[in-house]
Design a protein around this motif. Structure first.
Motif, PDB file in Angstrom:
ATOM      1  N   TRP A  99       0.857  -1.184   0.000  1.00 27.36           N
ATOM      2  CA  TRP A  99       0.000   0.000   0.000  1.00 27.36           C
ATOM      3  C   TRP A  99       0.895   1.236   0.000  1.00 27.36           C
ATOM      4  O   TRP A  99       1.965   1.233   0.612  1.00 27.36           O
ATOM      5  CB  TRP A  99      -0.916   0.001   1.227  1.00 27.36           C
ATOM      6  N   PRO A 100       0.496   2.297  -0.718  1.00 29.25           N
ATOM      7  CA  PRO A 100       1.338   3.493  -0.836  1.00 29.25           C
ATOM      8  C   PRO A 100       1.092   4.511   0.272  1.00 29.25           C
ATOM      9  O   PRO A 100       0.068   4.494   0.944  1.00 29.25           O
ATOM     10  CB  PRO A 100       0.917   4.060  -2.193  1.00 29.25           C
ATOM     11  N   LEU A 101       2.051   5.393   0.421  1.00 26.03           N
ATOM     12  CA  LEU A 101       1.921   6.526   1.333  1.00 26.03           C
ATOM     13  C   LEU A 101       2.839   7.631   0.840  1.00 26.03           C
ATOM     14  O   LEU A 101       3.718   7.387   0.005  1.00 26.03           O
ATOM     15  CB  LEU A 101       2.285   6.137   2.767  1.00 26.03           C
ATOM     16  N   ARG A 102       2.631   8.830   1.362  1.00 28.97           N
ATOM     17  CA  ARG A 102       3.514   9.950   1.010  1.00 28.97           C
ATOM     18  C   ARG A 102       4.181  10.501   2.259  1.00 28.97           C
ATOM     19  O   ARG A 102       3.558  10.622   3.311  1.00 28.97           O
ATOM     20  CB  ARG A 102       2.733  11.066   0.298  1.00 28.97           C
ATOM     21  N   ILE A 103       5.458  10.824   2.088  1.00 31.68           N
ATOM     22  CA  ILE A 103       6.233  11.461   3.149  1.00 31.68           C
ATOM     23  C   ILE A 103       6.966  12.636   2.519  1.00 31.68           C
ATOM     24  O   ILE A 103       7.742  12.459   1.580  1.00 31.68           O
ATOM     25  CB  ILE A 103       7.243  10.481   3.777  1.00 31.68           C
ATOM     26  N   GLY A 104       6.683  13.834   3.016  1.00 30.87           N
ATOM     27  CA  GLY A 104       7.315  15.018   2.442  1.00 30.87           C
ATOM     28  C   GLY A 104       7.018  15.212   0.972  1.00 30.87           C
ATOM     29  O   GLY A 104       7.854  15.715   0.223  1.00 30.87           O
ATOM     30  N   GLY A 105       5.833  14.775   0.553  1.00 31.77           N
ATOM     31  CA  GLY A 105       5.436  14.917  -0.843  1.00 31.77           C
ATOM     32  C   GLY A 105       5.928  13.817  -1.763  1.00 31.77           C
ATOM     33  O   GLY A 105       5.527  13.744  -2.921  1.00 31.77           O
ATOM     34  N   GLU A 106       6.803  12.920  -1.257  1.00 37.12           N
ATOM     35  CA  GLU A 106       7.345  11.828  -2.064  1.00 37.12           C
ATOM     36  C   GLU A 106       6.536  10.551  -1.848  1.00 37.12           C
ATOM     37  O   GLU A 106       6.108  10.251  -0.732  1.00 37.12           O
ATOM     38  CB  GLU A 106       8.803  11.555  -1.684  1.00 37.12           C
ATOM     39  N   ALA A 107       6.345   9.794  -2.916  1.00 41.43           N
ATOM     40  CA  ALA A 107       5.612   8.536  -2.826  1.00 41.43           C
ATOM     41  C   ALA A 107       6.532   7.415  -2.340  1.00 41.43           C
ATOM     42  O   ALA A 107       7.633   7.223  -2.865  1.00 41.43           O
ATOM     43  CB  ALA A 107       5.019   8.168  -4.184  1.00 41.43           C
ATOM     44  N   TYR A 108       6.076   6.689  -1.338  1.00 34.16           N
ATOM     45  CA  TYR A 108       6.742   5.496  -0.821  1.00 34.16           C
ATOM     46  C   TYR A 108       5.692   4.390  -0.748  1.00 34.16           C
ATOM     47  O   TYR A 108       4.504   4.624  -0.997  1.00 34.16           O
ATOM     48  CB  TYR A 108       7.311   5.748   0.581  1.00 34.16           C
ATOM     49  N   ALA A 109       6.129   3.199  -0.399  1.00 36.17           N
ATOM     50  CA  ALA A 109       5.174   2.107  -0.204  1.00 36.17           C
ATOM     51  C   ALA A 109       5.738   1.131   0.814  1.00 36.17           C
ATOM     52  O   ALA A 109       6.950   1.039   1.015  1.00 36.17           O
ATOM     53  CB  ALA A 109       4.880   1.398  -1.520  1.00 36.17           C
ATOM     54  N   ILE A 110       4.814   0.413   1.459  1.00 31.82           N
ATOM     55  CA  ILE A 110       5.171  -0.631   2.414  1.00 31.82           C
ATOM     56  C   ILE A 110       4.558  -1.930   1.936  1.00 31.82           C
ATOM     57  O   ILE A 110       3.417  -1.951   1.470  1.00 31.82           O
ATOM     58  CB  ILE A 110       4.642  -0.307   3.821  1.00 31.82           C
ATOM     59  N   SER A 111       5.311  -3.014   2.052  1.00 29.23           N
ATOM     60  CA  SER A 111       4.767  -4.321   1.688  1.00 29.23           C
ATOM     61  C   SER A 111       4.960  -5.312   2.821  1.00 29.23           C
ATOM     62  O   SER A 111       5.861  -5.161   3.655  1.00 29.23           O
ATOM     63  CB  SER A 111       5.416  -4.860   0.409  1.00 29.23           C
ATOM     64  N   VAL A 112       4.099  -6.317   2.827  1.00 27.69           N
ATOM     65  CA  VAL A 112       4.232  -7.481   3.706  1.00 27.69           C
ATOM     66  C   VAL A 112       4.313  -8.685   2.783  1.00 27.69           C
ATOM     67  O   VAL A 112       3.450  -8.861   1.916  1.00 27.69           O
ATOM     68  CB  VAL A 112       3.039  -7.626   4.660  1.00 27.69           C
TER      69      VAL A 112
END
Length: 249
Positions: A203-216
């Motif tokens: 699932w994606p998220l944004r930190i400081g305007g940048e796109a990141y994602a976390i996976s399991v």
């Protein structure tokens, strides 16, 4: 563009991590397929800067603790990982599967910024800094979902969508349809598309305007029956990290 000298220094560091023992100059040069004179110049520079030492006369060279000390200082002050680490650990402990945090390295690849391994003996394993093709990776799918539809379509049509397993989606239409399904159900997945019998949810998220994602990610036999539960944990972790004003979707 690869700067050759910088690349060679990285190769030397990775060589010692792989070999796990002192190495003679000639052995290093052979393993790196490098002229002995060039290898000597790099080793002498690292030695002068305190990153390498000779274990004994004609007994080989080995990195000093300075390399680890510098790495620890750098890691301790990573502004992004410092913000997400506790939540990633909580997610790993709750899901009991490997958790990966990453972002786009370039238009076609995902880079793993942090990997928290599952406690089980049978688990998905990876290392920070590794890259994966975005089209067949759960993190990549989550990150692709943050792009505007037109930009995403252009990107997918320009990629080489080679099959990695029998399950790999290899057309832009198929991947786009899967992204639409992922947005609707609340998780982006890789169900055996890069490694048989591996399931990854992201699932994606944004930190400081940048796109990141976390996976399991974990083996199918453990993950399959828990997809909805793990996906809910995953979305909660992302919401805990990103400000409510930042929404990647």
């Amino acid at each position: 563009m690869v700067v050759k000298t910088a690349f060679r220094v990285i190769e030397i560091v990775e060589l010692f991590a792989r070999e796990k023992q002192p190495l003679a100059l000639s052995e290093m040069a052979r393993l790196l397929d490098m002229p002995v004179s060039s290898c000597l110049g790099l080793i002498r520079t690292l030695e002068e800067q305190g990153y390498m030492y000779e274990t004994g006369r004609r007994q080989g060279y080995y990195p000093t603790g300075r390399l680890l000390a510098m790495a620890q200082v750098i890691a301790a002050h990573d502004p992004v990982l410092d913000r997400v680490k506790a939540t990633l650990e909580e997610l790993r402990d709750a899901a009991c599967e490997t958790v990966v945090f990453g972002k786009f390295r370039d238009a076609e690849h995902v880079v793993y910024l942090d990997v928290l391994s599952a406690p089980q003996r049978i688990r998905y394993t990876a290392e920070s800094g590794e890259t994966r093709p975005a089209y067949a990776n759960s993190l990549g799918r989550a990150l692709l979902s943050t792009l505007a539809p037109e930009a995403r379509r252009k990107l997918l049509e320009g990629m080489t969508l080679a099959p990695l397993t029998d399950a790999t989606l290899t057309t832009a239409d198929a991947i786009e349809a899967e992204l639409q399904r992922g947005a609707a159900r609340g998780w982006y997945g890789n169900l055996g598309e890069s490694i048989p019998d591996l399931i990854g949810l992201a699932w994606p998220l944004r930190i400081g305007g940048e796109a990141y994602a976390i996976s399991v990610a974990g083996p199918r036999y453990r993950m399959e029956a828990r997809i909805d539960d793990i996906a809910a944990m995953l979305r909660s972790a992302c919401l805990a990290i990103e400000p409510k004003t930042e929404n990647p979707r």
